[in-house]
Design an enzyme around this catalytic site. Sequence first.
Site, PDB file in Angstrom:
ATOM      1  N   GLU A  61      -3.735  18.847  -9.073  1.00 23.97           N
ATOM      2  CA  GLU A  61      -4.307  19.486 -10.257  1.00 23.97           C
ATOM      3  C   GLU A  61      -5.797  19.756 -10.106  1.00 23.97           C
ATOM      4  OE1 GLU A  61      -2.413  17.935 -13.767  1.00 23.97           O
ATOM      5  OE2 GLU A  61      -3.970  18.759 -15.080  1.00 23.97           O
ATOM      6  N   ASN A 105       0.553  21.987 -18.513  1.00 26.30           N
ATOM      7  CA  ASN A 105       0.122  21.335 -19.756  1.00 26.30           C
ATOM      8  C   ASN A 105       0.234  22.250 -20.968  1.00 26.30           C
ATOM      9  OD1 ASN A 105      -0.533  18.917 -18.454  1.00 26.30           O
ATOM     10  ND2 ASN A 105      -2.514  19.746 -17.825  1.00 26.30           N
ATOM     11  N   ARG A 149       0.828  -1.225   0.000  1.00 24.71           N
ATOM     12  CA  ARG A 149       0.000   0.000   0.000  1.00 24.71           C
ATOM     13  C   ARG A 149       0.858   1.269   0.000  1.00 24.71           C
ATOM     14  NH1 ARG A 149      -3.295  -2.995   3.528  1.00 24.71           N
ATOM     15  NH2 ARG A 149      -5.002  -3.913   2.327  1.00 24.71           N
ATOM     16  N   ARG A 208      -1.697  23.705 -11.422  1.00 26.67           N
ATOM     17  CA  ARG A 208      -0.842  22.664 -11.993  1.00 26.67           C
ATOM     18  C   ARG A 208      -1.158  22.466 -13.478  1.00 26.67           C
ATOM     19  NH1 ARG A 208       1.463  17.114  -9.215  1.00 26.67           N
ATOM     20  NH2 ARG A 208       2.722  16.552 -11.018  1.00 26.67           N
ATOM     21  N   LYS A 244       8.697  24.117 -11.220  1.00 31.39           N
ATOM     22  CA  LYS A 244       7.751  22.998 -11.064  1.00 31.39           C
ATOM     23  C   LYS A 244       7.389  22.817  -9.593  1.00 31.39           C
ATOM     24  CE  LYS A 244       6.056  18.637 -12.336  1.00 31.39           C
ATOM     25  NZ  LYS A 244       6.077  17.484 -13.227  1.00 31.39           N
ATOM     26  N   GLU A 276      10.572  21.204 -22.489  1.00 31.93           N
ATOM     27  CA  GLU A 276       9.897  21.396 -21.196  1.00 31.93           C
ATOM     28  C   GLU A 276      10.581  22.510 -20.391  1.00 31.93           C
ATOM     29  OE1 GLU A 276       7.098  19.705 -20.568  1.00 31.93           O
ATOM     30  OE2 GLU A 276       7.216  17.769 -21.621  1.00 31.93           O
ATOM     31  N   HIS A 280      -0.293  16.477 -27.709  1.00 31.45           N
ATOM     32  CA  HIS A 280      -0.878  15.150 -27.531  1.00 31.45           C
ATOM     33  C   HIS A 280      -1.578  14.695 -28.812  1.00 31.45           C
ATOM     34  CE1 HIS A 280      -3.735  12.134 -25.957  1.00 31.45           C
ATOM     35  NE2 HIS A 280      -2.741  11.848 -25.147  1.00 31.45           N
ATOM     36  N   HIS A 338       0.648  20.910 -24.456  1.00 32.43           N
ATOM     37  CA  HIS A 338       0.414  19.470 -24.389  1.00 32.43           C
ATOM     38  C   HIS A 338      -0.882  19.027 -25.072  1.00 32.43           C
ATOM     39  CE1 HIS A 338       3.826  19.531 -21.761  1.00 32.43           C
ATOM     40  NE2 HIS A 338       3.757  18.242 -21.526  1.00 32.43           N
ATOM     41  N   LYS A 372       3.562  12.544  -9.961  1.00 31.72           N
ATOM     42  CA  LYS A 372       2.660  11.833 -10.869  1.00 31.72           C
ATOM     43  C   LYS A 372       3.368  10.578 -11.344  1.00 31.72           C
ATOM     44  CE  LYS A 372      -0.356  15.346 -12.911  1.00 31.72           C
ATOM     45  NZ  LYS A 372      -0.781  15.973 -14.184  1.00 31.72           N
ATOM     46  N   HIS A 418       7.804  12.958 -27.320  1.00 29.75           N
ATOM     47  CA  HIS A 418       6.903  13.779 -26.513  1.00 29.75           C
ATOM     48  C   HIS A 418       7.331  15.252 -26.476  1.00 29.75           C
ATOM     49  CE1 HIS A 418       4.304  15.039 -23.238  1.00 29.75           C
ATOM     50  NE2 HIS A 418       5.380  15.492 -22.602  1.00 29.75           N
TER      51      HIS A 418
HETATM   52  P1  NAD Z   1      12.740   7.557 -21.482  1.00 28.71           P
HETATM   53  O1  NAD Z   1      12.688   7.220 -20.056  1.00 28.71           O
HETATM   54  O2  NAD Z   1      12.175   6.564 -22.434  1.00 28.71           O
HETATM   55  O3  NAD Z   1      14.250   7.889 -21.903  1.00 28.71           O
HETATM   56  C1  NAD Z   1      14.549   8.180 -23.242  1.00 28.71           C
HETATM   57  C2  NAD Z   1      15.640   7.256 -23.795  1.00 28.71           C
HETATM   58  O4  NAD Z   1      16.892   7.616 -23.217  1.00 28.71           O
HETATM   59  C3  NAD Z   1      15.455   5.786 -23.437  1.00 28.71           C
HETATM   60  O5  NAD Z   1      15.900   5.014 -24.510  1.00 28.71           O
HETATM   61  C4  NAD Z   1      16.398   5.589 -22.248  1.00 28.71           C
HETATM   62  O6  NAD Z   1      16.817   4.257 -22.130  1.00 28.71           O
HETATM   63  C5  NAD Z   1      17.518   6.492 -22.609  1.00 28.71           C
HETATM   64  N1  NAD Z   1      18.306   7.044 -21.524  1.00 28.71           N
HETATM   65  C6  NAD Z   1      17.854   7.577 -20.358  1.00 28.71           C
HETATM   66  N2  NAD Z   1      18.854   8.174 -19.707  1.00 28.71           N
HETATM   67  C7  NAD Z   1      19.975   7.995 -20.443  1.00 28.71           C
HETATM   68  C8  NAD Z   1      21.321   8.406 -20.296  1.00 28.71           C
HETATM   69  N3  NAD Z   1      21.715   9.180 -19.268  1.00 28.71           N
HETATM   70  N4  NAD Z   1      22.204   8.039 -21.259  1.00 28.71           N
HETATM   71  C9  NAD Z   1      21.800   7.300 -22.330  1.00 28.71           C
HETATM   72  N5  NAD Z   1      20.534   6.934 -22.545  1.00 28.71           N
HETATM   73  C10 NAD Z   1      19.628   7.275 -21.597  1.00 28.71           C
HETATM   74  O7  NAD Z   1      11.989   8.923 -21.820  1.00 28.71           O
HETATM   75  P2  NAD Z   1      11.896  10.355 -21.094  1.00 28.71           P
HETATM   76  O8  NAD Z   1      11.845  11.315 -22.178  1.00 28.71           O
HETATM   77  O9  NAD Z   1      12.894  10.516 -20.010  1.00 28.71           O
HETATM   78  O10 NAD Z   1      10.484  10.273 -20.375  1.00 28.71           O
HETATM   79  C11 NAD Z   1       9.288  10.134 -21.102  1.00 28.71           C
HETATM   80  C12 NAD Z   1       8.228   9.589 -20.179  1.00 28.71           C
HETATM   81  O11 NAD Z   1       8.026  10.500 -19.111  1.00 28.71           O
HETATM   82  C13 NAD Z   1       6.880   9.413 -20.855  1.00 28.71           C
HETATM   83  O12 NAD Z   1       6.375   8.136 -20.552  1.00 28.71           O
HETATM   84  C14 NAD Z   1       6.008  10.480 -20.208  1.00 28.71           C
HETATM   85  O13 NAD Z   1       4.651  10.104 -20.106  1.00 28.71           O
HETATM   86  C15 NAD Z   1       6.639  10.612 -18.854  1.00 28.71           C
HETATM   87  N6  NAD Z   1       6.401  11.912 -18.204  1.00 28.71           N
HETATM   88  C16 NAD Z   1       5.946  11.915 -16.931  1.00 28.71           C
HETATM   89  C17 NAD Z   1       5.733  13.100 -16.262  1.00 28.71           C
HETATM   90  C18 NAD Z   1       5.291  13.084 -14.832  1.00 28.71           C
HETATM   91  O14 NAD Z   1       4.968  14.128 -14.287  1.00 28.71           O
HETATM   92  N7  NAD Z   1       5.306  11.946 -14.197  1.00 28.71           N
HETATM   93  C19 NAD Z   1       5.983  14.319 -16.895  1.00 28.71           C
HETATM   94  C20 NAD Z   1       6.449  14.304 -18.210  1.00 28.71           C
HETATM   95  C21 NAD Z   1       6.660  13.086 -18.848  1.00 28.71           C
HETATM   96 ZN    ZN Z   2       5.420  16.981 -21.072  1.00 27.93          ZN
END
Ligand code: NAD
Ligand code: ZN
Length: 369
Positions: free
Chosen positions: A237, A246, A121, A242, A227, A185, A253, A249, A143, A267
Site C-alpha cells: 500500500e 478502502n 521469525r 492498494r 484483489k 466487499e 470505519h 471504509h 495483511k 464491518h
Molecule cells: P469472523 O471471522 O468473526 O466470522 C464471522 C462469524 O461467522 C463468526 O462468528 C465465525 O465464528 C462464524 N463463521 C465463520 N465461518 C463460518 C461458517 N462457514 N459457518 C458458520 N459460522 C461461521 O468475521 P469475518 O467477517 O470473516 O472477518 C472479519 C475480520 O476480518 C475483521 O477482524 C477484519 O478486520 C478482518 N479483515 C481483514 C482483512 C485483511 O486484509 N486481512 C480484510 C478485511 C477484513
Molecule cells: Zn473491508
Amino acid sequence: MAVIPVAIAGAPYEVVIEQGALSRAGALCRPFLRKNTVCVVTDRHVEDAWRETVEASLAAAGIASEWLVLPAGEATKSWQHLAQVADWLLRHEVERKDNVIALGGGVIGDLTGFAASMVKRGCGFIQIPTTLLAQVDSSVGGKTAINTPVGKNLVGAFHQPALVIADPAALDTLPQRDVRAGYAEVVKYGLIDDADFFFWCEANATALLAGDPAAREYAIAHSVAAKARIVAADEKETAGVRALLNLGHTFGHALEAETGFSDRLLHGEGVALGMVLAARYSARIGLMSGQDAERIAAHIATVGLPASLSALGLDCDGMRLKDHMLHDKKMDAGTLPFLLMRGIGQTFLAKDVDLADVATFLDGELARR
Ligand code: NAD
Ligand code: ZN
C-alpha cells in the site's frame, strides 16, 4: 473450479476456489506439508460446522491434525490470543518451513497469519477462509493483524499465505447476515474499477445470496482476481493502488467506531453504507451523477444492506463522525486520503477533501428521510 494466481514478487501463491473443496482439503494441502501432521487454528462455530469434514479429509491424505479452537468473535484478535496461538505453535514444534492452517473467517485468518509471521521469525500458513468476507478479501493479500485497546488492526504484519482454499459450500452454514456483510466487499470490486462486474452483481445478487453455487463461485473468483491484481501491483500500500480497496471504509470505519465495533453494525454493513455515502458525497461535489449514486444506493438497499444513514438511528452529528475519521490509521501527516468516484467503476484517491464539508454532508444524511 477456478485457480487464481496471486503474483506477489518473492511470495507467489494460488487461490483455489472449488465447490466442496473443504472435503478435499487434505489432498490440496498435501504438497504444502512436509510432515504427516499439521496444526489447525479455528474458532468454535467453524469447529461445529466443518471440523469433521476437514479433519477427515486431512486423515484421508495421511495427515494427522492438532487443533486449537478459539472463541468466535472479533475480541479474539487480541494480544492474549496472539500469545496463545504463538505458544501453542511453538509447543507443537512448528518449524519455519512448515505451514499451519487457519480455518475460519477474517478473525482466525488475521490472528493465525500474524502468529505465523512471528513464530521462528516467520513460518508458513495456509488460509482456508469460511466466510464470504474472508474468501473475497481478507484471506488474500497478506495483511494480518490484531486489535489493541487503542483501535482495530493497529498491530500486524504483511505475511503472505502459501495457499488459499475457498469452498463456496462453506457458506451454507454461515448466518445470512454475515453472508450479506461479506457481499458488500464483492460489490466494492465492481465499484472500484469494473462497472461490468457491478452490473453482474445487480443481475445476480439474489441468486448469489440464495446460495446458488455457480453465482457464488463466479463472484468469489472474480473478486479474488481483482484483489490479486491490486495487491500484486502494490503489496504494501505504498503506490496508491492498494488504497482503492478502502472504498467505503473511511465512512464505514467512522460508523463502526460510533456503534462501538459491535453487532449493531458489522464491518461489511459499515462498508456498504460507506460506499453509498462515498457515492453521494462524490455526487454532491459534482464528480459523479446523482443518478449513478442512487443506482448504487438502490442496489445496496435491495440486497438488504444498510443504505441510509438516518435509518441507523445514531445519536450524533456529522462533526462527531468526522472526528472518528481523524483516528483512521490511513491518516497521513494530518490529511486523510478519501476514495471517491467519478462514476460506477471509476474510484480514485482524493487527497484534498474538505473534512468540514464532509461533516456538513453527513449532517444532511443523518437528517435525510
Ligand atoms: P469472523 O471471522 O468473526 O466470522 C464471522 C462469524 O461467522 C463468526 O462468528 C465465525 O465464528 C462464524 N463463521 C465463520 N465461518 C463460518 C461458517 N462457514 N459457518 C458458520 N459460522 C461461521 O468475521 P469475518 O467477517 O470473516 O472477518 C472479519 C475480520 O476480518 C475483521 O477482524 C477484519 O478486520 C478482518 N479483515 C481483514 C482483512 C485483511 O486484509 N486481512 C480484510 C478485511 C477484513
Ligand atoms: Zn473491508
